[in-house]
Design an enzyme around this catalytic site. Sequence first.
Site, PDB file in Angstrom:
ATOM      1  N   MET A 267       0.841  -1.190   0.080  1.00  0.00           N
ATOM      2  CA  MET A 267      -0.070  -0.064  -0.018  1.00  0.00           C
ATOM      3  C   MET A 267       0.856   1.245   0.021  1.00  0.00           C
ATOM      4  SD  MET A 267      -1.702  -2.603   1.338  1.00  0.00           S
ATOM      5  CE  MET A 267      -1.550  -2.777   2.927  1.00  0.00           C
TER       6      MET A 267
ATOM      7  N   LEU B  86       6.055  -3.671   5.734  1.00  0.00           N
ATOM      8  CA  LEU B  86       7.121  -3.103   5.323  1.00  0.00           C
ATOM      9  C   LEU B  86       7.681  -3.753   3.873  1.00  0.00           C
ATOM     10  CD1 LEU B  86       9.269  -3.398   8.590  1.00  0.00           C
ATOM     11  CD2 LEU B  86       8.507  -1.389   7.319  1.00  0.00           C
ATOM     12  N   GLU B  87       7.391  -3.184   2.711  1.00  0.00           N
ATOM     13  CA  GLU B  87       7.628  -3.637   1.466  1.00  0.00           C
ATOM     14  C   GLU B  87       8.990  -3.696   0.929  1.00  0.00           C
ATOM     15  OE1 GLU B  87       4.104  -2.194  -0.742  1.00  0.00           O
ATOM     16  OE2 GLU B  87       3.163  -2.549   0.929  1.00  0.00           O
ATOM     17  N   ASN B  88      10.063  -3.252   1.495  1.00  0.00           N
ATOM     18  CA  ASN B  88      11.317  -2.902   1.056  1.00  0.00           C
ATOM     19  C   ASN B  88      12.204  -3.835   1.983  1.00  0.00           C
ATOM     20  OD1 ASN B  88      10.483  -1.007  -1.079  1.00  0.00           O
ATOM     21  ND2 ASN B  88       9.867   0.158   0.795  1.00  0.00           N
TER      22      ASN B  88
END
Length: 345
Positions: A1, A170-172
Amino acid sequence: MDRTSPRTRRGAVTGALTALALAVTGLFTGGAAAAEAGAVEAGAVGAGTRAVPRHAVTGYWQNFNNGARVQKLGAVQNEYDIIAVAFADATATPGKVTFTLDSAGLGGYTVEQFKADIKAKQAAGKSVIISVGGEKGAVTVNDAASAVAFADSVYALMREYGFDGVDIDLENGLNATYMTRALKSLAAKAGPGLVLTMAPQTIDMQSPSNAYFKTALAVKDILTVVNMQYYNSGSMLGCDGKVYSQGTVDFLTALACVQLENGLAPSQVGIGVPASPRAAGGGHVAPDVVNRALDCLAKGTGCGTFKPSRTYPDIRGAMTWSTNWDATAGSAWSRSVGAHVHGLP
């Protein structure tokens, strides 16, 4: 998101190639993991201590204006049981997060009004949590010091605003060892009422050897629900080793099965989807497809070509990005999926 929409983080070709590579390595387990999942469910902290219903709907509330309808928290649709405030902000101190209400972007919404709305939602039986991350989130927890900073700062936000817990989005990149340490520390501070959710990308939950999946399993004694993002991912592997394309009921059920058969309790698994086509770069499905997937997993009905070998009547429910995009589309998603989730046996 994230704060912009639509987004196109990954293409279908990349997803398919990744899934095929994983298929070759044969990462999935069967009966032993299923037995473990049953043990986890029996031994996990009861959801009732977190004021989260047996079947719950999670929605992200946008603390910014990206073209979706601007909402005050108090205007979030009643169907949402868990409201994740998006997002906490990183600071110059690794692991430490803060939160600043976008009063100007939200039409003059004040901190006092925001805190009052949190209390009102809680009085109505809802949980309000702070989400950390998003596509552009730069929170890093990768050593002992940053784990302490994360736990301390999230707990400080819980005390300041009255949040019930935290969402990890946390997408990184995520360090399983130190994020686990941070979340365990936070739980020790917050007590048994902590609401802990996660929103990994599909690739992050393809195997229990992945860092996100490892973290979820390591904190399953305090974990409320993992609402994986079943979108913006292209094609991925199901628990039967076959490749499924996003935007289908089979994609939802076969990928949920990966989590259900590899250590998470059914009550810790939710289906995360965009509230409208404008809310994501790809993978949107109509609400009735989400409802069919839930029925397939919970009751063995409404399945597509993939049908799980057993049912999971305790499946937690569904999540959407976002309550704002839902409102923009006339709240069709929450009315349909919300009623269906709450009607599950």
